[in-house]
Design a protein around this motif. Structure first.
Motif, PDB file in Angstrom:
ATOM      1  N   ALA A  11       0.693  -1.215  -0.202  1.00 35.93           N
ATOM      2  CA  ALA A  11      -0.076  -0.260  -0.290  1.00 35.93           C
ATOM      3  C   ALA A  11       0.615   1.047   0.524  1.00 35.93           C
ATOM      4  O   ALA A  11       0.580   2.266  -0.503  1.00 35.93           O
ATOM      5  CB  ALA A  11      -0.779  -0.049   1.244  1.00 35.93           C
ATOM      6  N   GLU A  30      10.713   3.543   5.835  1.00 32.15           N
ATOM      7  CA  GLU A  30      10.041   2.229   6.690  1.00 32.15           C
ATOM      8  C   GLU A  30      11.050   1.445   7.056  1.00 32.15           C
ATOM      9  O   GLU A  30      12.846   1.928   7.208  1.00 32.15           O
ATOM     10  CB  GLU A  30      10.416   1.236   5.061  1.00 32.15           C
ATOM     11  N   GLY A  43       1.839 -15.239  -0.670  1.00 29.18           N
ATOM     12  CA  GLY A  43       0.805 -16.319  -1.758  1.00 29.18           C
ATOM     13  C   GLY A  43       2.003 -17.460  -1.824  1.00 29.18           C
ATOM     14  O   GLY A  43       2.174 -18.107  -2.910  1.00 29.18           O
ATOM     15  N   ASN A  48      -0.318 -14.235  -5.203  1.00 24.11           N
ATOM     16  CA  ASN A  48      -1.444 -13.944  -5.905  1.00 24.11           C
ATOM     17  C   ASN A  48      -1.621 -12.814  -5.564  1.00 24.11           C
ATOM     18  O   ASN A  48      -2.363 -12.116  -4.833  1.00 24.11           O
ATOM     19  CB  ASN A  48      -2.102 -14.206  -4.898  1.00 24.11           C
ATOM     20  N   VAL A 132       9.270   5.340  12.170  1.00 27.74           N
ATOM     21  CA  VAL A 132       8.672   6.542  12.687  1.00 27.74           C
ATOM     22  C   VAL A 132       8.233   6.181  14.058  1.00 27.74           C
ATOM     23  O   VAL A 132       6.763   4.581  14.367  1.00 27.74           O
ATOM     24  CB  VAL A 132       7.276   6.323  11.573  1.00 27.74           C
ATOM     25  N   SER A 171       5.416  -6.057  10.523  1.00 27.39           N
ATOM     26  CA  SER A 171       3.640  -4.874  10.205  1.00 27.39           C
ATOM     27  C   SER A 171       3.380  -5.081  12.493  1.00 27.39           C
ATOM     28  O   SER A 171       2.597  -6.464  12.731  1.00 27.39           O
ATOM     29  CB  SER A 171       2.674  -6.005   9.674  1.00 27.39           C
ATOM     30  N   ASP A 174       2.051  -0.215  14.727  1.00 28.63           N
ATOM     31  CA  ASP A 174       2.088   0.906  15.310  1.00 28.63           C
ATOM     32  C   ASP A 174       1.167   1.681  15.233  1.00 28.63           C
ATOM     33  O   ASP A 174       0.277   2.378  15.005  1.00 28.63           O
ATOM     34  CB  ASP A 174       3.383   1.470  14.626  1.00 28.63           C
ATOM     35  N   ASP A 384      -3.641  -2.426   4.724  1.00 28.86           N
ATOM     36  CA  ASP A 384      -4.130  -3.240   6.399  1.00 28.86           C
ATOM     37  C   ASP A 384      -4.396  -2.385   7.658  1.00 28.86           C
ATOM     38  O   ASP A 384      -4.965  -3.431   8.687  1.00 28.86           O
ATOM     39  CB  ASP A 384      -3.217  -4.573   6.846  1.00 28.86           C
ATOM     40  N   LEU A 397      -3.951  -7.668  -1.624  1.00 24.22           N
ATOM     41  CA  LEU A 397      -3.121  -6.735  -1.930  1.00 24.22           C
ATOM     42  C   LEU A 397      -4.393  -5.770  -2.842  1.00 24.22           C
ATOM     43  O   LEU A 397      -3.969  -4.667  -3.028  1.00 24.22           O
ATOM     44  CB  LEU A 397      -2.830  -7.471  -3.190  1.00 24.22           C
TER      45      LEU A 397
HETATM   46  C1  LIG Z   1       1.873 -15.247   5.288  1.00 25.94           C
HETATM   47  C2  LIG Z   1       1.271 -14.409   3.989  1.00 25.94           C
HETATM   48  C3  LIG Z   1       0.748 -14.739   2.669  1.00 25.94           C
HETATM   49  C4  LIG Z   1      -0.202 -13.638   2.403  1.00 25.94           C
HETATM   50  N1  LIG Z   1      -0.346 -13.709   0.757  1.00 25.94           N
HETATM   51  C5  LIG Z   1      -1.370 -12.843   0.449  1.00 25.94           C
HETATM   52  C6  LIG Z   1      -1.725 -13.181  -1.109  1.00 25.94           C
HETATM   53  O1  LIG Z   1      -1.044 -14.704  -1.669  1.00 25.94           O
HETATM   54  N2  LIG Z   1      -2.906 -12.042  -1.550  1.00 25.94           N
HETATM   55  C7  LIG Z   1      -2.718 -11.265  -1.042  1.00 25.94           C
HETATM   56  O2  LIG Z   1      -3.526 -10.922  -1.159  1.00 25.94           O
HETATM   57  N3  LIG Z   1      -2.738 -10.625   0.128  1.00 25.94           N
HETATM   58  C8  LIG Z   1      -1.989 -11.645   1.234  1.00 25.94           C
HETATM   59  N4  LIG Z   1      -1.753 -12.188   1.883  1.00 25.94           N
HETATM   60  C9  LIG Z   1      -2.182 -10.963   2.433  1.00 25.94           C
HETATM   61  C10 LIG Z   1      -0.687  -8.751   2.483  1.00 25.94           C
HETATM   62  O3  LIG Z   1       0.255  -9.471   2.097  1.00 25.94           O
HETATM   63  C11 LIG Z   1      -1.092  -8.412   2.918  1.00 25.94           C
HETATM   64  O4  LIG Z   1      -2.648  -8.163   2.925  1.00 25.94           O
HETATM   65  C12 LIG Z   1      -1.077  -7.200   2.847  1.00 25.94           C
HETATM   66  O5  LIG Z   1       0.973  -7.244   2.943  1.00 25.94           O
HETATM   67  C13 LIG Z   1      -0.692  -5.551   3.403  1.00 25.94           C
HETATM   68  O6  LIG Z   1      -0.080  -4.307   2.814  1.00 25.94           O
HETATM   69  P1  LIG Z   1       0.534  -3.505   3.583  1.00 25.94           P
HETATM   70  O7  LIG Z   1       1.236  -2.774   3.023  1.00 25.94           O
HETATM   71  O8  LIG Z   1      -1.190  -2.718   4.057  1.00 25.94           O
HETATM   72  O9  LIG Z   1       0.767  -3.472   4.734  1.00 25.94           O
HETATM   73  P2  LIG Z   1       2.278  -4.862   5.521  1.00 25.94           P
HETATM   74  O10 LIG Z   1       2.698  -5.127   3.971  1.00 25.94           O
HETATM   75  O11 LIG Z   1       2.070  -4.935   6.393  1.00 25.94           O
HETATM   76  O12 LIG Z   1       3.768  -3.505   5.505  1.00 25.94           O
HETATM   77  C14 LIG Z   1       3.675  -2.722   6.845  1.00 25.94           C
HETATM   78  C15 LIG Z   1       5.178  -1.918   6.029  1.00 25.94           C
HETATM   79  O13 LIG Z   1       4.466  -0.855   7.044  1.00 25.94           O
HETATM   80  C16 LIG Z   1       6.539  -0.859   8.335  1.00 25.94           C
HETATM   81  N5  LIG Z   1       6.142  -0.149   9.281  1.00 25.94           N
HETATM   82  C17 LIG Z   1       4.754  -0.762   9.826  1.00 25.94           C
HETATM   83  N6  LIG Z   1       5.712   0.437  11.336  1.00 25.94           N
HETATM   84  C18 LIG Z   1       6.220   1.261  10.625  1.00 25.94           C
HETATM   85  C19 LIG Z   1       7.324   2.402  11.219  1.00 25.94           C
HETATM   86  N7  LIG Z   1       6.706   2.631  12.678  1.00 25.94           N
HETATM   87  N8  LIG Z   1       8.150   2.956  10.490  1.00 25.94           N
HETATM   88  C20 LIG Z   1       8.380   2.760   9.528  1.00 25.94           C
HETATM   89  N9  LIG Z   1       7.629   1.862   8.843  1.00 25.94           N
HETATM   90  C21 LIG Z   1       6.960   1.242   9.300  1.00 25.94           C
HETATM   91  C22 LIG Z   1       6.474  -2.108   8.191  1.00 25.94           C
HETATM   92  O14 LIG Z   1       7.820  -2.733   7.985  1.00 25.94           O
HETATM   93  C23 LIG Z   1       6.225  -3.239   6.791  1.00 25.94           C
HETATM   94  O15 LIG Z   1       6.522  -2.878   5.973  1.00 25.94           O
HETATM   95  C24 LIG Z   1      -0.552 -12.650   2.482  1.00 25.94           C
HETATM   96  C25 LIG Z   1      -0.039 -12.311   3.978  1.00 25.94           C
HETATM   97  C26 LIG Z   1       0.544 -13.412   4.740  1.00 25.94           C
HETATM   98  C27 LIG Z   1       1.349 -12.485   6.437  1.00 25.94           C
END
Ligand SMILES: Cc1cc2nc3c(=O)[nH]c(=O)nc-3n(C[C@H](O)[C@H](O)[C@H](O)COP(=O)(O)OP(=O)(O)OC[C@H]3O[C@@H](n4cnc5c(N)ncnc54)[C@H](O)[C@@H]3O)c2cc1C
Length: 419
Positions: A11, A30, A43, A48, A132, A171, A174, A384, A397
């Motif tokens: 995201a 990050e 995935g 996926n 952060v 994740s 925070d 998320d 995703l």
């Molecule tokens: C094992 C597994 C398999 C999955 N497979 C799929 C799939 O195949 N298809 C699908 O659609 N979804 C899948 N998902 C779900 C999908 O990966 C998540 O919904 C997605 O990664 C969420 O993205 P996001 O950017 O919201 O957060 P995240 O991917 O959680 O990224 C958040 C980022 O913020 C950073 N962060 C957190 N706090 C701080 C801070 N204080 N300061 C700076 N940085 C910070 C973290 O280090 C991280 O890099 C899967 C999840 C898991 C765990």
């Protein structure tokens, strides 16, 4: 305009790219030493990356209560845009059952590479190992973010810190704390799409077996409560795979509702395409065609060998016995164990194994036309962090791509453009 994006997951990367493309100066913070750690394991490493459902209303309807809210972001950037976005940046894809889209080489790294290359091309300043620690608000706006003990000022702050599943990827929830401190309504997250542990410890002997079309039923005190067909796999602690992940919340609430009535029994049907009579006929034919063969060999092919051995054991039949000496009761027990294999629900696995966590920022707190907080001007929330339930199959995703893209778009809500 200086846009600060907190969190370098899908995201956050999408929001940063889009803001840069709209002409902003963008800083992506990050805390890990690398971007997209969770994306990398998504995935099972194949990623996926979306669900190719082409109809926006059908797509949005799969997100339950968030249907209305998501119509707007999906209209601006839906799964078709997503497929086109990645393909036009050099990542071919293929679509599997249930519209699940994967990169052609089945490598999550390929999805990540497109995003990282694009961040470079759009000249986004990426700061790694930049944790952060808080947001500074004044007069209904966010002035900036606290990082490394100093205030980094921004005109627009996009939060993309993710949920709480698999915290080792960074994740750690925070963003929920910050949003709550800033007066937003946040539902405390709990594991949502999560595997199930069973009480039978020997289950590990079947670890790794997967079934493309099986059936899972949930029974309590002789009464069937749930039944669903789909893909599942056996792990060293119990069950996982799309069918199980999608049933996890229902199984958990069923357990709570019926805890006084006895165990929650999970019955696995490995041959749901056959009725009980058809499977029994199949068994009888196998016996008739090779009466002298040992049971353990004569029934090979009805299920994977490790499972078949377990089925024979559970049926209390001697595997060394010739097929024609199998009693009627033993034959019926084998049939039953192939179609009603009993396991006992123990618990849902914890956050460390969840695919997503449910909970997050209440939907009423966000203007989904822009992803801006309704409480604080210039604060945008994505991925998320939002309290949106969705099934497995690429929907998580897609939610990140759509909300990231909209949050990153610097224009009037009516003036979105797709590139
Ligand atoms: C094992 C597994 C398999 C999955 N497979 C799929 C799939 O195949 N298809 C699908 O659609 N979804 C899948 N998902 C779900 C999908 O990966 C998540 O919904 C997605 O990664 C969420 O993205 P996001 O950017 O919201 O957060 P995240 O991917 O959680 O990224 C958040 C980022 O913020 C950073 N962060 C957190 N706090 C701080 C801070 N204080 N300061 C700076 N940085 C910070 C973290 O280090 C991280 O890099 C899967 C999840 C898991 C765990």
């Amino acid at each position: 305009m200086h846009v600060i994006v907190v969190g370098g997951g899908p995201a956050g990367m999408m929001a940063a790219l889009r803001s840069a493309e709209c002409g902003a100066r963008v800083t992506l913070l990050e805390k890990n030493a690398a971007l997209g750690e969770k994306l990398r394991i998504s995935g099972g490493g194949r990623c996926n990356f979306t669900n190719a459902e082409a109809d926006v209303r059908t797509l949005a309807s799969l997100y339950g209560e968030a249907f209305r809210a998501l119509l707007s972001p999906f209209t601006k950037f839906d799964s078709q845009h997503c497929l086109q976005w990645f393909a036009s940046r050099g990542m071919p894809y293929h679509i599997e059952d249930n519209q699940r889209a994967f990169p052609a080489d089945n490598r999550a790294e390929s999805v990540l590479r497109v995003l990282v290359d694009e961040l470079k091309r759009q000249k986004v300043t990426v700061q790694l190992s930049a944790q952060v620690t808080g947001l500074q608000a004044s007069e209904g706006r966010i002035a900036g973010v606290l990082v490394g003990g100093r205030l980094l000022k921004g005109d627009r702050i996009v939060l993309a810190t993710g949920g709480t599943s698999h915290p080792e990827t960074g994740s750690t929830g925070d963003g929920f704390g910050w949003l709550s401190e800033l007066g937003h309504r946040v539902r405390f997250p709990e594991p949502s799409l999560v595997p199930v542990a069973v009480k039978e410890r020997w289950i590990g002997e079947l670890q790794g077996l997967s079934f493309a079309q099986g059936r899972l039923e949930a029974w309590v005190a002789g009464e069937k409560h749930l039944a669903r067909n789909g893909k599942f796999l056996i792990t060293h602690f119990g069950l996982s795979g799309p069918l199980v992940l999608n049933m996890a919340s229902e199984l958990s609430s069923l357990r709570q509702k019926t805890s006084r009535q006895g165990e929650l029994e999970l019955r696995l049907n490995f041959r749901p395409e056959l009725t009980a009579e058809e499977l029994d006929r199949d068994l009888q034919e196998r016996i008739a065609s090779a009466p002298g063969k040992k049971l353990k060999n004569g029934l090979a092919g009805m299920a994977p060998p490790r499972l078949m051995a377990k089925v024979i054991e559970a049926s209390k039949a001697d595997p060394e016995k010739p097929l024609n000496q199998l009693t009627r009761e033993e034959r019926q027990a084998v049939r039953k164990n192939l179609q009603e294999f009993p396991l006992t629900f123990k618990s849902l696995m914890d956050e460390s194994r969840a695919v997503v966590s449910s909970g997050g920022l209440h939907l009423d707190e966000v203007d989904f036309r822009t992803m801006e907080s309704k409480r604080l001007k210039n604060l945008f929330v994505t991925g998320d962090l939002l309290d949106i339930n969705r099934p497995s199959g690429g929907f998580s995703l897609q939610l990140c791509w759509s909300t990231g893209w909209v949050a990153g778009t610097i224009a009037k809500p009516t003036d979105f453009r797709l590139v």
